[in-house]
Design a protein around this motif. Structure first.
Motif, short mmCIF file in Angstrom:
data_model
loop_
_atom_site.label_atom_id
_atom_site.label_comp_id
_atom_site.label_asym_id
_atom_site.label_seq_id
_atom_site.Cartn_x
_atom_site.Cartn_y
_atom_site.Cartn_z
N UNK A 15 33.97 31.07 43.14
CA UNK A 15 34.35 32.19 43.68
C UNK A 15 34.65 33.34 42.76
N UNK A 16 35.42 32.86 41.55
CA UNK A 16 35.57 34.08 40.46
C UNK A 16 34.27 34.45 39.79
N UNK A 17 33.11 33.77 39.52
CA UNK A 17 32.05 34.28 39.17
C UNK A 17 31.18 35.08 40.25
N UNK A 18 31.53 34.71 41.55
CA UNK A 18 31.03 35.60 42.69
C UNK A 18 31.79 36.98 42.53
N UNK A 19 33.07 37.18 42.41
CA UNK A 19 33.54 38.40 41.93
C UNK A 19 33.07 39.12 41.03
N UNK A 20 33.03 38.48 39.93
CA UNK A 20 32.50 38.97 38.68
C UNK A 20 31.27 39.39 38.92
N UNK A 21 30.15 38.79 39.48
CA UNK A 21 28.89 39.37 39.72
C UNK A 21 28.78 40.59 40.70
N UNK A 22 29.86 40.68 41.65
CA UNK A 22 29.84 41.59 42.69
C UNK A 22 30.02 43.10 41.84
#
Length: 645
Positions: A182-189
C-alpha cells in the motif's frame, strides 16, 4: 515546501511531459534548433526573439544559481515562431535516444509578442498556441482541444495538491508485505502514468475529493452498499456461490449489513454490491434513476468496510483481515481521457484473458515458477434492462474482487513492488536507494545498473516467454509488479488482465484457443492482432517505453547516467532475456528483428489522441501510435549542427 515553489514545480513537471510529447508527436511545426551563439546573433536583428531569448537566459541563470544545474551553454535552443501572430517561443533542448529531441529538465518555455514584452508560458498557454497553429488540421477537434487544455490546468493544480500532502520518504521495503504494498502504491501515485502530461488529472474531483480519495491522500474510505435485485445482476462464474460482503467484510460488519437488508425486506430478493462513496453520492442518483425509482437498486444506509485507494484510484485495498483481496469499483471521473467506469464486458474479457495466462503457465515451467497472477473471476455488474452490455449507465454499478496469491502476501521474506513505484521520483530514485541498502550494495551508479539489469532481465524473459504463446499483457508499470524475495527479483505479478493482447496463429501453434473476446461490433479493437509485429508493438510501447524507460529515465537523472548508457544496458538485458527464453526459431527471429534490427520503433502517442476526441468519452485511454528510430539500434548520438529542422 512553500506554496509558490510547489506550484512552480507542478508546472515544471507538466511542462516537461507536455513539451516532450509535442516534440515526439511532431506538433511543433516549423521548429528550428539553434546554438546559443546563433541565438545571440538572431537577437541582434529581431526584437521579438530577443525578448524571449533574454528571459530564457535569465531563468536558466536563476535556476543554475539555485543549484538545479541549468546550463544553456551546452544545450541547443528550440525556436518555435508563429510569425503571423508576432510571437516567438524558445526553450532548451537536449539530444535523445528515444526521440530526436527532448526538452531540458528545467522545462522553461519563454515567449514574447510583437510589442517586445516577454513572459514564461504555462502548459495550458503553450498548448493553446499549439492548438491555434493546427486549427485546420485533420484529427484535431475543438472539443478535444478544449478538454485537453482544461486537463492541463487541472493537472498542475492536482499535482500541487499531491505535493502538499507528501511526506519525506521512509523505509517502505521494511514494512510488512501488505503495508509495504500500500505504501508503494501511494508512492507510485505521486507521478502516476509516466511521460503523460495530464496523467494526474481526475476530472470531476476538486481539492476536497483529491484529499479524500486519492492514493497519496492515504485516507480511509468506508464502502457504501447498494442492494440490486437478483434478476438484474450479472456475475462471473467464480462469483456464483459467494456474496461480495463475505469476501470484503468482517463477521460483525456482515451481520450489520444483513440486519439492514432484513429490516428493508430485501433479504433473498436482492444482492448487495460495494460502491465507492463518491460514486454513490455523485453519480448513481443521475445514472440509475429508473432502477432507483423502481426498486431494482436500493441504496443502503450502512457504511461497512475500511479500504484505501491504490495508485489506480478505483482499486481499493484493505489492511484488515484479508489484505490479499482488493476491490475494483467504477468511478464516474475522467482520467487519461477516459471514464473510469467498470463494464461487465471488460470483466468477462478479463476472465478469458486470465484463463489464457494460466494455461500458458502450465505449458512453460519458468512461467509456472516465476509468473504470478491475480485472480479476477469474482465480479458482479448491473444487467442492462435491454441486455445491451455496451450501454453506458449500467457500467457505473459493478464490482470486481481481485485476489492476490496468498504465498506473496503472507511470506514476510517477499515484497510486491509495482514497477511504477521505481519511476515515481524522476529526480532522486529514493526507492532504488533503499533497495540497494537492503541488498548491501553501495548507492552508486554501477550498483543501480546492477539492479536495473536484474529487473530488465526478469521482466524481459517472462514477457518474451508469454510472447511465444502470442500473448502480450498490458504490462505498464501500474499493472506489472515485481516480486522480491529477500531483496532479489524472483518473479513478476500481473493484475488487471482485461487488455491481454493476442495473435491467434501463435496461440494455435502452442495448442491454445482463441479467447473469443466480446467486442463492440464495428469498432476497432486493440486486443486482436493479425501479425506478430503488431502484437510485439504493445510490448515495445507499454512494457519498454512506458514501463522500463520510465525507470531508466529516473536512474539516468538520479545517477547522472546518459540515456545512451541506459539503452545499451537495456539492449544487453533484453538480449540475455531472449537467450534465456529459448523461444522456437520462428518466434525468436520475429521478436529479434522487431527489437534489435528494425530501423523504426512504435511510439505510443498521448497528445494527438486526446486532441482528436469529440463529445463521446470512451471508457479507456484513447489510443494512437506513431514511430521513432529504434533506440536499441542507436550507437552514438549524432552531433547535430545549427540547422532548421
Amino acid at each position: 515546501m512553500p506554496n509558490k515553489l510547489v506550484e512552480q514545480e507542478a508546472k515544471r513537471r507538466v511542462m516537461e511531459d507536455l513539451l516532450n510529447a509535442l516534440l515526439a508527436e511532431e506538433l511543433l511545426d516549423g521548429l528550428q534548433m539553434l546554438t546559443p551563439s546563433a541565438c545571440d546573433e538572431l537577437a541582434e536583428s529581431y526584437d521579438v526573439f530577443a525578448a524571449a531569448w533574454n528571459l530564457l537566459c535569465s531563468e536558466a541563470a536563476a535556476t543554475d544559481k539555485a543549484g538545479a544545474g541549468a546550463d544553456l551553454a551546452g544545450a541547443l535552443i528550440g525556436l518555435w515562431r508563429l510569425d503571423g501572430a508576432g510571437t516567438a517561443v524558445v526553450f532548451g533542448l537536449r539530444r535523445s535516444v528515444v526521440q530526436r529531441w527532448r526538452c531540458t529538465p528545467e522545462a522553461v518555455v519563454a515567449a514574447s509578442v510583437v510589442d517586445g514584452r516577454a513572459r514564461l508560458l504555462s502548459p495550458p498557454e503553450l498548448m493553446r498556441l499549439v492548438a491555434d497553429s493546427h486549427a485546420e488540421a485533420a484529427g484535431i477537434h475543438p472539443e478535444g482541444t478544449a478538454v485537453f487544455i482544461d486537463m492541463l490546468q487541472q493537472t498542475v493544480a492536482q499535482i500541487a495538491w499531491s505535493m502538499e500532502r507528501s511526506h519525506p520518504y521512509s523505509a517502505l521495503l521494511s514494512l510488512p508485505p501488505d503495508r509495504a504494498l500500500l505504501s508503494l502504491e501511494r508512492y507510485a501515485a505521486g507521478r502516476d502514468r509516466p511521460f503523460h502530461p495530464v496523467a494526474k488529472a481526475k476530472l470531476g474531483w476538486e481539492r476536497d475529493e483529491c484529499g479524500r480519495f486519492t492514493a497519496e491522500a492515504g485516507q480511509p474510505i468506508r464502502l457504501r452498499w447498494m442492494a440490486v435485485r437478483r434478476d438484474r445482476l450479472l456475475s462471473g462464474d467464480d462469483a456464483a456461490n459467494v456474496l461480495p460482503q463475505s469476501l470484503l467484510l468482517s463477521a460483525v460488519e456482515q451481520q450489520e449489513l444483513e440486519k439492514e437488508l432484513t429490516q428493508r425486506g430485501l433479504n433473498g430478493t436482492h444482492i448487495v454490491l460495494p460502491v465507492h462513496p463518491w460514486q454513490m453520492e455523485a453519480m448513481l442518483p443521475q445514472r440509475l434513476r429508473p432502477e432507483l425509482d423502481s426498486g431494482v437498486c436500493v441504496p443502503l444506509d450502512i457504511e461497512a468496510g475500511t479500504f484505501y485507494a491504490t495508485s489506480s484510484v478505483r482499486s481499493l485495498m484493505s489492511l484488515d483481515d484479508e489484505p490479499s483481496r482488493h476491490v475494483k469499483l467504477p468511478l464516474g471521473i475522467r482520467s487519461l481521457g477516459g471514464l473510469r467506469y467498470l463494464s461487465a464486458i471488460k470483466m468477462m474479457n478479463g476472465v478469458r484473458a486470465e484463463g489464457l495466462l494460466r494455461q500458458a503457465r502450465q505449458l512453460d515451467p519458468v512461467l509456472n515458477e516465476r509468473l504470478y497472477l491475480c485472480e479476477e473471476g469474482r465480479w458482479w455488474a448491473l444487467k442492462p434492462q435491454d441486455n445491451d452490455l455496451f450501454a453506458d449507465d449500467p457500467r457505473h454499478l459493478s464490482a470486481l474482487i481481485r485476489t492476490y496469491p496468498a504465498e506473496l502476501m503472507s511470506d514476510n521474506r517477499k515484497r510486491l513492488v509495482p514497477m511504477s513505484a521505481l519511476a515515481a521520483d524522476s529526480r532522486q530514485a529514493l526507492l532504488l536507494a533503499e533497495w540497494l541498502q537492503l541488498r548491501g550494495l553501495p548507492n552508486t551508479a554501477e550498483a543501480a545498473l546492477e539492479l536495473f539489469r536484474e529487473i530488465a532481465e526478469t521482466f524481459g524473459e517472462l514477457s518474451l516467454r508469454l510472447l511465444r504463446f502470442g500473448l502480450v499483457p498490458e504490462a505498464h508499470g501500474q499493472n506489472a509488479v515485481l516480486v522480491l524475495q529477500e531483496g532479489r527479483v524472483c518473479g513478476l505479478l500481473l493484475r488487471d488482465h482485461d487488455a491481454l493482447r493476442v495473435h491467434v496463429p501463435w496461440l494455435h501453434a502452442e495448442g491454445l484457443a482463441d479467447p473469443e473476446y466480446l467486442l463492440r461490433p464495428g469498432v476497432p479493437n486493440s486486443l486482436y492482432h493479425d501479425s506478430p509485429p503488431q502484437l510485439i508493438a504493445f510490448f515495445q510501447m507499454l512494457g519498454i517505453h512506458v514501463n522500463l524507460f520510465s525507470i531508466m529515465d529516473s536512474l539516468s537523472n538520479a545517477y547522472s547516467l546518459s540515456e545512451e548508457r541506459m539503452w545499451t544496458e537495456l539492449k544487453e538485458a533484453l538480449q540475455t532475456a531472449l537467450k534465456r527464453a529459448a523461444l522456437p526459431e520462428l518466434q525468436e527471429a520475429v521478436i529479434s528483428s522487431c527489437l534489435f534490427k528494425d530501423e523504426s520503433w512504435p511510439w505510443k502517442q498521448v497528445v494527438r489522441p486526446l486532441l482528436a476526441q469529440t463529445a463521446k468519452v470512451p471508457g479507456s485511454m484513447p489510443y494512437g501510435k506513431g514511430e521513432m528510430p529504434n533506440p536499441l539500434r542507436a550507437a552514438r548520438l549524432e552531433e547535430v549542427p545549427y540547422a532548421a529542422h
